[in-house]
Scaffold this motif. Sequence first.
Motif, PDB file in Angstrom:
ATOM      1  N   SER A  11       0.843  -1.193   0.000  1.00 14.03           N
ATOM      2  CA  SER A  11       0.000   0.000   0.000  1.00 14.03           C
ATOM      3  C   SER A  11       0.877   1.241   0.000  1.00 14.03           C
ATOM      4  CB  SER A  11      -0.905   0.005   1.238  1.00 14.03           C
ATOM      5  OG  SER A  11      -1.773  -1.113   1.233  1.00 14.03           O
ATOM      6  N   VAL A  12       0.552   2.162  -0.889  1.00 10.53           N
ATOM      7  CA  VAL A  12       1.298   3.411  -0.978  1.00 10.53           C
ATOM      8  C   VAL A  12       0.325   4.558  -1.204  1.00 10.53           C
ATOM      9  CG1 VAL A  12       3.411   2.371  -1.861  1.00 10.53           C
ATOM     10  CG2 VAL A  12       1.662   3.177  -3.456  1.00 10.53           C
ATOM     11  N   GLN A  13       0.803   5.756  -0.965  1.00  6.51           N
ATOM     12  CA  GLN A  13       0.006   6.936  -1.288  1.00  6.51           C
ATOM     13  C   GLN A  13       0.236   7.338  -2.736  1.00  6.51           C
ATOM     14  OE1 GLN A  13       1.038   9.874   1.724  1.00  6.51           O
ATOM     15  NE2 GLN A  13      -0.757   9.251   2.926  1.00  6.51           N
ATOM     16  N   ALA A  14      -0.711   8.079  -3.273  1.00 11.40           N
ATOM     17  CA  ALA A  14      -0.597   8.559  -4.651  1.00 11.40           C
ATOM     18  C   ALA A  14       0.714   9.314  -4.838  1.00 11.40           C
ATOM     19  CB  ALA A  14      -1.774   9.457  -4.990  1.00 11.40           C
ATOM     20  N   GLY A  15       1.360   9.028  -5.958  1.00  7.85           N
ATOM     21  CA  GLY A  15       2.654   9.616  -6.237  1.00  7.85           C
ATOM     22  C   GLY A  15       3.825   8.761  -5.809  1.00  7.85           C
ATOM     23  N   GLY A  16       3.544   7.717  -5.060  1.00  5.20           N
ATOM     24  CA  GLY A  16       4.589   6.840  -4.574  1.00  5.20           C
ATOM     25  C   GLY A  16       5.022   5.811  -5.596  1.00  5.20           C
ATOM     26  N   SER A  17       5.939   4.946  -5.168  1.00  2.00           N
ATOM     27  CA  SER A  17       6.514   3.936  -6.052  1.00  2.00           C
ATOM     28  C   SER A  17       6.510   2.564  -5.384  1.00  2.00           C
ATOM     29  CB  SER A  17       7.961   4.302  -6.408  1.00  2.00           C
ATOM     30  OG  SER A  17       8.029   5.531  -7.099  1.00  2.00           O
ATOM     31  N   LEU A  18       6.452   1.548  -6.210  1.00  2.00           N
ATOM     32  CA  LEU A  18       6.608   0.165  -5.782  1.00  2.00           C
ATOM     33  C   LEU A  18       7.357  -0.586  -6.858  1.00  2.00           C
ATOM     34  CD1 LEU A  18       3.092  -0.829  -4.366  1.00  2.00           C
ATOM     35  CD2 LEU A  18       5.207  -0.655  -3.057  1.00  2.00           C
ATOM     36  N   ARG A  19       8.053  -1.637  -6.441  1.00  2.00           N
ATOM     37  CA  ARG A  19       8.741  -2.507  -7.397  1.00  2.00           C
ATOM     38  C   ARG A  19       8.257  -3.933  -7.176  1.00  2.00           C
ATOM     39  NH1 ARG A  19      14.863  -4.734  -7.707  1.00  2.00           N
ATOM     40  NH2 ARG A  19      15.175  -4.679  -9.976  1.00  2.00           N
ATOM     41  N   LEU A  20       7.640  -4.487  -8.200  1.00  2.00           N
ATOM     42  CA  LEU A  20       7.179  -5.867  -8.155  1.00  2.00           C
ATOM     43  C   LEU A  20       8.242  -6.780  -8.758  1.00  2.00           C
ATOM     44  CD1 LEU A  20       3.476  -5.473  -9.387  1.00  2.00           C
ATOM     45  CD2 LEU A  20       4.421  -5.186  -7.080  1.00  2.00           C
ATOM     46  N   SER A  21       8.321  -7.986  -8.225  1.00  2.00           N
ATOM     47  CA  SER A  21       9.221  -9.006  -8.749  1.00  2.00           C
ATOM     48  C   SER A  21       8.441 -10.270  -9.031  1.00  2.00           C
ATOM     49  CB  SER A  21      10.341  -9.319  -7.745  1.00  2.00           C
ATOM     50  OG  SER A  21      11.120  -8.185  -7.471  1.00  2.00           O
ATOM     51  N   CYS A  22       8.897 -11.008 -10.016  1.00  2.00           N
ATOM     52  CA  CYS A  22       8.279 -12.296 -10.344  1.00  2.00           C
ATOM     53  C   CYS A  22       9.397 -13.273 -10.652  1.00  2.00           C
ATOM     54  CB  CYS A  22       7.343 -12.152 -11.526  1.00  2.00           C
ATOM     55  SG  CYS A  22       6.738 -13.728 -12.166  1.00  2.00           S
ATOM     56  N   ALA A  23       9.503 -14.308  -9.832  1.00  2.00           N
ATOM     57  CA  ALA A  23      10.519 -15.322 -10.024  1.00  2.00           C
ATOM     58  C   ALA A  23       9.911 -16.524 -10.722  1.00  2.00           C
ATOM     59  CB  ALA A  23      11.105 -15.742  -8.678  1.00  2.00           C
ATOM     60  N   ALA A  24      10.534 -16.935 -11.810  1.00  2.00           N
ATOM     61  CA  ALA A  24      10.073 -18.091 -12.573  1.00  2.00           C
ATOM     62  C   ALA A  24      10.922 -19.307 -12.237  1.00  2.00           C
ATOM     63  CB  ALA A  24      10.155 -17.793 -14.063  1.00  2.00           C
ATOM     64  N   SER A  25      10.303 -20.484 -12.359  1.00  2.00           N
ATOM     65  CA  SER A  25      11.006 -21.728 -12.021  1.00  2.00           C
ATOM     66  C   SER A  25      12.031 -22.118 -13.085  1.00  2.00           C
ATOM     67  CB  SER A  25      10.008 -22.869 -11.833  1.00  2.00           C
ATOM     68  OG  SER A  25       9.216 -23.041 -12.997  1.00  2.00           O
ATOM     69  N   ARG A  26      11.896 -21.518 -14.275  1.00  2.00           N
ATOM     70  CA  ARG A  26      12.861 -21.763 -15.345  1.00  2.00           C
ATOM     71  C   ARG A  26      12.752 -20.633 -16.346  1.00  2.00           C
ATOM     72  NH1 ARG A  26      10.116 -23.193 -19.808  1.00  2.00           N
ATOM     73  NH2 ARG A  26       8.133 -24.329 -19.630  1.00  2.00           N
ATOM     74  N   TYR A  27      13.667 -20.637 -17.297  1.00  2.42           N
ATOM     75  CA  TYR A  27      13.648 -19.626 -18.349  1.00  2.42           C
ATOM     76  C   TYR A  27      12.392 -19.783 -19.215  1.00  2.42           C
ATOM     77  CZ  TYR A  27      14.570 -17.577 -22.894  1.00  2.42           C
ATOM     78  OH  TYR A  27      14.444 -16.886 -24.056  1.00  2.42           O
ATOM     79  N   ILE A  28      11.815 -18.657 -19.576  1.00  2.00           N
ATOM     80  CA  ILE A  28      10.715 -18.667 -20.542  1.00  2.00           C
ATOM     81  C   ILE A  28      10.783 -17.379 -21.338  1.00  2.00           C
ATOM     82  CG2 ILE A  28       9.034 -17.669 -18.955  1.00  2.00           C
ATOM     83  CD1 ILE A  28       6.993 -19.698 -20.292  1.00  2.00           C
ATOM     84  N   TYR A  29      10.450 -17.452 -22.614  1.00  2.00           N
ATOM     85  CA  TYR A  29      10.742 -16.363 -23.535  1.00  2.00           C
ATOM     86  C   TYR A  29      10.050 -15.049 -23.194  1.00  2.00           C
ATOM     87  CZ  TYR A  29      11.285 -13.747 -27.848  1.00  2.00           C
ATOM     88  OH  TYR A  29      11.576 -12.766 -28.748  1.00  2.00           O
TER      89      TYR A  29
END
Length: 121
Positions: A11-29
Amino acid sequence: QVQLVESGGGSVQAGGSLRLSCAASRYIYCMAWFRQAPGKEREGVARIASGSEPTHYADSVKGRFTISRDNAKNTVYLQMNSLQPEDTAMYYCAARPPWCDTFSPLDFGSWGKGTQVTVSS
């Protein structure tokens, strides 16, 4: 099928920033981020091919969000700046081989469980 695990929501206030990450179990194109707000359809936010080019963004996030990937870690990121209340949604990571030319959810066979992003005014 590849397993995907998202993290980084919050949760952030308007104007703020977040960084999402997604880890995959293997390489995919092709890896992508989608989002779905209550009562709305799932929409594509950003996608990125293996070589980090090309990238594509929804018009609503251009100039504010940046997608990137680290193939050595099989991880894709979504840097979200200047967040607005309308960005509030569940954000999902998705992946598909071997093309990266669509934001149609039906074309993505692998999905994470999602991470919630809430932006308050």
